[in-house]
Enzyme design. Structure first.
Site, PDB file in Angstrom:
ATOM      1  N   TYR A 208     -17.563 -72.511 -75.384  1.00 12.56           N
ATOM      2  CA  TYR A 208     -18.531 -71.804 -74.514  1.00 12.56           C
ATOM      3  C   TYR A 208     -19.011 -70.220 -75.354  1.00 12.56           C
ATOM      4  CZ  TYR A 208     -21.421 -69.354 -71.322  1.00 12.56           C
ATOM      5  OH  TYR A 208     -22.445 -68.920 -70.849  1.00 12.56           O
TER       6      TYR A 208
ATOM      7  N   HIS B  39     -16.196 -69.352 -67.995  1.00 13.27           N
ATOM      8  CA  HIS B  39     -17.145 -70.015 -67.529  1.00 13.27           C
ATOM      9  C   HIS B  39     -16.553 -71.246 -66.539  1.00 13.27           C
ATOM     10  CE1 HIS B  39     -21.032 -72.301 -68.626  1.00 13.27           C
ATOM     11  NE2 HIS B  39     -21.423 -70.870 -68.325  1.00 13.27           N
TER      12      HIS B  39
END
Length: 424
Positions: free
Chosen positions: A180, A230
């Protein structure tokens, strides 16, 4: 009085309003100049040339927001006085009976922010002055650095620091297809696993502290460092990571838990030696306020349009101020320039301000949205023109159709080695 007349009367305010201006039209404009669908609501009025723009961007479900705006919301407010911002947004919120959620709140945000834009234009003042004026000159921002390996991440971070940023978020890729904020390597993680390119939490927990150890050695002590998990960890893993990062003195550690585990945030925060920033996935002011008041966060990270616009976000910032929580409004590329302007208006008028997420819009965005704010030496300042000081060139917007985007597919592509889906 006919049934239709009674129903129409229910949408009217039960008080006298100035007769000089009324809402005559509400519609959605969708464009994707960076390949990310942006939804902007335009509210027209009976005063020729007077209209407002508001951010309603829910990138992954933009068509649903457009339908809400044009099929449901418009008929509630056409004919109403645009100065009754609180009443109009409450009417829109309660009219569906079942309320909250990202589709409805983004549509309402578009209305809300457009009405604030109209209010500023009618007063001849920028929105931040309508909120009580500044408590600071500008909003400090952080910027994202991410690379395929630690060296590449720090090369990019070093460039941002040289360009004037004092706060940099660091992300680094890892084997597999689950990185991510950094390039997806797509490599084989475990050839014997059901999903050979799966994301491994053990690799992530090992590699992330290595990134920040190298960052402190290379970037020094004066740069504030941030990181976004995340929403991929459970409470024990979140504490493990936070403690491993303690020597590197992060400005904040973001979204350590998914919403399903937010009840554990007060315990995680109490055990964490680094500040915890959460709230990107809040889809109501109520949920965001609970994070603030229940002791789960050091910084609240909500996406303003997901809360319903500027009006509820002001209230959230006030609640944060009362308990010593700071704001760090969510603002990546799926925030329109109108939404970014609303963020900055909150930043410069709230004592609870902590930091503002920054995004460097491409020139195509500036073409579509004249007046789009630019970050200078890491700082964001609001426009001084009335309202938001931002327009939309609909001819330019039409050159970037959202239908070409597949941005709604990316979020469901992270899987573990067993093939099970993991939070994006």
């Amino acid at each position: 009085m006919t049934t239709q007349t009674v129903e129409a009367a229910a949408f009217r305010q039960p008080w006298e309003a100035p007769a000089d201006v009324r809402i005559t039209g509400v519609r959605a404009i969708v464009t994707a100049p960076e390949g990310i669908p942006l939804v902007v609501v335009r509210v027209d009025t009976s005063d020729e040339g007077l209209y407002g723009l508001g951010c309603a961007t829910f990138t992954q479900r933009w068509r649903a927001v457009v339908s809400f705006v044009e099929d449901h919301l418009a008929r509630l407010v056409i004919g109403r006085y645009p100065g009754d911002i609180e009443d109009l947004t409450r009417l829109a919120r309660f009219s569906a009976y079942w309320r909250e959620g990202p589709v409805g709140n983004n549509a309402i945000s578009g209305l809300d922010q457009a009405l604030w834009d109209i209010a500023g234009k009618r007063a001849g003042l920028p929105v931040h002055e309508l909120l009580g004026g500044r408590v600071r000159a500008a909003a400090d921002t952080y910027i994202h650095a991410g690379g395929a390996d630690i060296e590449a991440t720090l090369d990019q971070a070093e460039g941002f620091v040289a360009a004037g940023w004092r706060h940099v978020r660091l992300q680094v890729a890892q084997p597999g297809a689950g990185s991510y904020g950094a390039p997806r390597l797509g490599t084989v993680t475990d050839a014997t696993a059901p999903y050979p390119r799966g994301w491994r939490v053990s690799e992530y927990l090992r590699r992330t502290p290595q990134l920040f150890e190298a960052a402190r050695e290379r970037l020094g002590e004066d740069v504030e460092l941030l990181h976004d998990v995340h929403s991929r960890l459970d409470p024990k893993q979140a504490v493990t990571l936070a403690r491993a990062l303690e020597p590197y003195r992060l400005f904040f550690l973001e979204d350590v838990l998914p919403p399903e585990h937010w009840d554990a945030l007060p315990q995680v925060r109490a055990a964490s030696p680094v500040p915890i920033a959460v709230g990107e996935l809040t889809t109501s002011m109520t949920d965001a306020t609970r994070l603030v008041l229940d002791g789960g966060v050091d910084l609240i990270r909500s996406h303003v349009s997901m809360l319903g616009g500027l009006t509820p976000a002001r209230k959230l910032a006030a609640a944060a101020e009362l308990v010593g929580v700071r704001t760090a409004w969510h603002a990546p590329g799926d925030t329109s320039p109108i939404g970014a302007a609303a963020n900055v208006a909150l930043d410069v008028t709230s004592a609870a301000f902590g930091i503002q997420e920054g995004h460097l819009y491409r020139e195509a965005v500036h073409e579509v949205f004249p007046g789009t704010l630019r970050i200078e030496n890491g700082w964001l300042r609001p426009n001084e023109a009335p309202g938001w000081g931002i327009e939309i060139d609909e001819s330019a917007a039409a050159r970037f159709p959202a239908e070409l985007s597949r941005h709604d597919e990316w979020a469901a592509q992270v899987r573990g080695l067993d093939g099970g889906l993991i939070a994006p």
